[in-house]
Design an enzyme around this catalytic site. Structure first.
Site, PDB file in Angstrom:
ATOM      1  NE  ARG A  47      -2.980   0.479   3.285  1.00 62.39           N
ATOM      2  CZ  ARG A  47      -2.343   0.669   4.455  1.00 62.39           C
ATOM      3  NH1 ARG A  47      -1.607   1.747   4.646  1.00 62.39           N
ATOM      4  NH2 ARG A  47      -2.440  -0.221   5.425  1.00 62.39           N
ATOM      5  CE1 TYR A  99     -15.975  10.747 -16.178  1.00 61.58           C
ATOM      6  CE2 TYR A  99     -15.607  10.787 -13.818  1.00 61.58           C
ATOM      7  CZ  TYR A  99     -15.950  10.102 -14.961  1.00 61.58           C
ATOM      8  OH  TYR A  99     -16.268   8.775 -14.880  1.00 61.58           O
ATOM      9  CG  ASP A 171      -9.127  15.560 -15.047  1.00 64.65           C
ATOM     10  OD1 ASP A 171      -8.381  14.976 -15.853  1.00 64.65           O
ATOM     11  OD2 ASP A 171     -10.189  15.075 -14.616  1.00 64.65           O
ATOM     12  CE  LYS A 196     -12.013   7.491 -18.404  1.00 62.90           C
ATOM     13  NZ  LYS A 196     -12.336   8.720 -17.711  1.00 62.90           N
TER      14      LYS A 196
HETATM   15  C1  LIG Z   1     -12.888   9.158 -16.476  1.00 60.32           C
HETATM   16  C2  LIG Z   1     -12.475  10.464 -15.956  1.00 60.32           C
HETATM   17  C3  LIG Z   1     -12.263  10.664 -14.584  1.00 60.32           C
HETATM   18  C4  LIG Z   1     -12.495   9.575 -13.554  1.00 60.32           C
HETATM   19  O1  LIG Z   1     -11.597   8.526 -13.703  1.00 60.32           O
HETATM   20  P1  LIG Z   1     -11.930   6.958 -13.377  1.00 60.32           P
HETATM   21  O2  LIG Z   1     -10.693   6.284 -13.804  1.00 60.32           O
HETATM   22  O3  LIG Z   1     -13.151   6.604 -14.180  1.00 60.32           O
HETATM   23  O4  LIG Z   1     -12.212   6.859 -11.919  1.00 60.32           O
HETATM   24  C5  LIG Z   1     -11.842  11.926 -14.185  1.00 60.32           C
HETATM   25  N1  LIG Z   1     -11.652  12.932 -15.073  1.00 60.32           N
HETATM   26  C6  LIG Z   1     -11.860  12.774 -16.392  1.00 60.32           C
HETATM   27  C7  LIG Z   1     -11.629  13.914 -17.325  1.00 60.32           C
HETATM   28  C8  LIG Z   1     -12.282  11.545 -16.884  1.00 60.32           C
HETATM   29  O5  LIG Z   1     -12.509  11.395 -18.192  1.00 60.32           O
END
Ligand SMILES: *Cc1c(COP(=O)(O)O)cnc(C)c1O
Length: 381
Positions: A47, A99, A171, A196
Site C-alpha cells: 500500500r 467530468y 485534470d 483513458k
Molecule cells: C474518467 C475520468 C475521470 C475519472 O476517472 P476513473 O478512472 O473513471 O475513476 C476523471 N476525469 C476525467 C476527465 C475523466 O474522463
C-alpha cells in the site's frame, strides 16, 4: 531524453535477477526485512510503495516534468486523495464543465464534509477573481473540458491563483502530457484518469497525480497511504505498457479527430461541432498556444435534438455505444443520460450540455472507415 524515448524504455531492463526485458510484476503484499526495522530496498508493504508501481510513478513524473508521480486505483481515487488536501470550511473554485464523477464527488460528497464549491466558467481572470473568497484554497479545472472541449487559458489560471496563494489542480486526462504539460504553465498539481489515453486499451481503471514540489509530494504520499487509494501492481504494469505507445497513439487520435470534426462540420444534420482543432472553436488560438495537438475527443450537436441523437447512436457500427474514452477503438455516447447523468438537468443546461449533444472518442482506426460509419449513421437523423 525526449518523450518517445522515455515512454518506450519505461520499465525495460530493470530486472536484476534474470535480466528480463519486460519489468517484473511484483505481485506481493509485503516484503521481507533484512533485519528488525531494516528493509532490503526501502519496501515494506505494497500500500505504501511497490516496485512495479514505482516504475509507473517515476515515468508519470518524467512525462509531466513533475517532482513525483503517484498511481491510484481509479481516477476518482486520485481526485478523492487530492480533495483530502482540503480541510473543513475550505472553499474550492471548480470549472463548471468537468467530468460528471468529479462533479458528483464535489457536489454530493465533499459538500457534506463542509467544503464549499463554486462552479465557474473560467473564460477570464475576472470570472475567477469574483468567485474568490477568503477561504478559497483550491482551483480545479480541465482543459479541454469534458464533454464540451472548452479551452481554459492555463497561464491565466496559474497567475490568478499565485496572486491569491491558491493551490491549482488540473485534470489533464483529455490532452495527456504528450500534447500538454500543465506544470510548465505554473499549475501546482496534475491529475489523470489513466483509464483513458495513458493506458489506452480499455482494460484498466486507474488514476494518477503528479506534483510540482517536494512539499506537495509528501502530502500526496501521506494521504495515498493513509486513505489506501493506491493502484495494484498488475494494473500499474498494464498502464506502463500502454504508455509505451502513447506518442504514436495520440498523433493518430488527433489526426482522426481532426478529419472527423471537419466532416461533421459540413454535414447538414449537424448544428455545431466542438473540437479545439477547428478554427471556428472559440478556444482554438489558446489551444494552439498551450497544446502540441488537439486530442481525440469530438462532441457535436444534432439539429433535430434528443430523438435524432438516439437514432444516430443506435446506427453506428464502428463507434461502440459506451461511456469512457481514450481507447484505440472508437466510442460514441450521449452525455445527458450517460457520462454526465450524475449532473442535475439544471447544471447540465447551465454549462451547455444540450439534448442533441453526442460525444465521440475517436480511435486509431482508418479515418475513412470512421467517416463512412458516421455518414451512414447520420442519414435520416
Ligand atoms: C474518467 C475520468 C475521470 C475519472 O476517472 P476513473 O478512472 O473513471 O475513476 C476523471 N476525469 C476525467 C476527465 C475523466 O474522463
Amino acid at each position: 531524453m525526449e518523450f518517445e524515448t522515455i515512454i518506450s524504455h519505461a520499465g525495460k531492463k530493470m530486472d536484476p535477477a534474470y535480466g528480463a526485458m519486460s519489468m517484473p510484476i511484483y505481485q506481493t503484499s509485503n516484503f521481507v526485512f533484512d533485519d528488525i526495522g531494516k528493509t532490503r530496498a526501502g519496501y515494506d508493504y505494497s500500500r505504501t510503495a511497490n516496485p512495479t508501481r514505482k516504475v509507473l510513478e517515476d515515468t508519470l513524473a518524467k512525462l509531466e516534468g513533475g517532482h513525483a508521480g503517484f498511481a491510484f486505483g481509479t481516477g476518482m481515487a486520485a481526485i478523492t486523495t487530492a480533495a483530502h488536501l482540503l480541510k473543513t470550511g475550505d472553499h474550492v473554485i471548480s470549472g463548471d464543465d468537468i467530468y460528471g464523477g468529479t462533479y458528483r464527488l464535489f457536489q454530493n460528497v465533499m459538500k457534506d464534509h463542509s467544503i464549499e464549491f463554486s462552479f465557474v466558467h473560467m473564460n477570464s481572470s475576472k470570472s475567477i477573481e469574483v468567485a474568490i473568497r477568503p477561504n478559497t484554497k483550491m482551483i480545479w479545472f480541465e482543459s479541454p473540458s469534458n464533454p464540451l472541449l472548452n479551452i481554459v487559458d492555463i497561464e491565466m489560471v496559474a497567475s490568478v491563483a499565485k496572486k491569491y496563494k491558491i493551490l491549482t489542480v488540473m485534470d489533464n486526462t483529455f490532452a495527456t502530457p504528450y500534447f500538454l504539460k500543465p506544470l510548465e504553465y505554473g499549475i501546482d498539481m496534475v491529475m489523470h484518469s489513466t483509464t483513458k489515453y495513458l493506458n489506452g486499451h480499455s482494460d484498466v481503471i486507474g488514476g494518477a497525480i503528479i506534483t510540482s514540489t517536494e512539499e506537495l509530494s509528501k502530502k500526496v504520499q501521506f494521504y495515498l497511504n493513509a486513505l489506501g487509494t493506491c493502484a495494484a501492481p498488475f494494473d500499474c504494469w498494464l498502464v506502463t505498457r500502454g504508455i509505451a505507445t502513447l506518442a504514436v497513439r495520440m498523433r493518430k487520435h488527433a489526426e482522426n479527430a481532426q478529419a472527423v470534426a471537419e466532416f461533421l462540420q459540413q454535414h447538414p444534420t449537424v448544428a455545431k461541432v466542438y473540437y479545439p482543432g477547428l478554427k471556428t472553436h472559440p478556444g482554438h488560438e489558446i489551444a494552439k498556444k498551450q497544446m502540441k495537438g488537439f486530442g481525440g475527443m469530438v462532441s457535436f450537436e444534432i439539429k433535430n435534438g434528443e430523438a435524432a441523437a438516439h437514432n444516430f447512436l443506435r446506427k453506428t457500427q464502428l463507434f461502440a455505444l459506451a461511456e469512457s474514452l481514450g481507447g484505440v477503438a472508437s466510442l460514441a455516447e450521449y452525455p445527458a443520460l450517460m457520462s454526465h447523468a450524475s449532473m442535475s438537468a439544471e447544471a447540465r443546461k447551465q454549462c451547455g450540455i444540450s439534448e442533441g449533444l453526442v460525444r465521440l472518442s475517436v480511435g486509431i482506426e482508418n479515418s475513412k472507415d470512421l467517416i463512412d460509419d458516421l455518414s451512414q449513421a447520420l442519414e435520416g437523423c
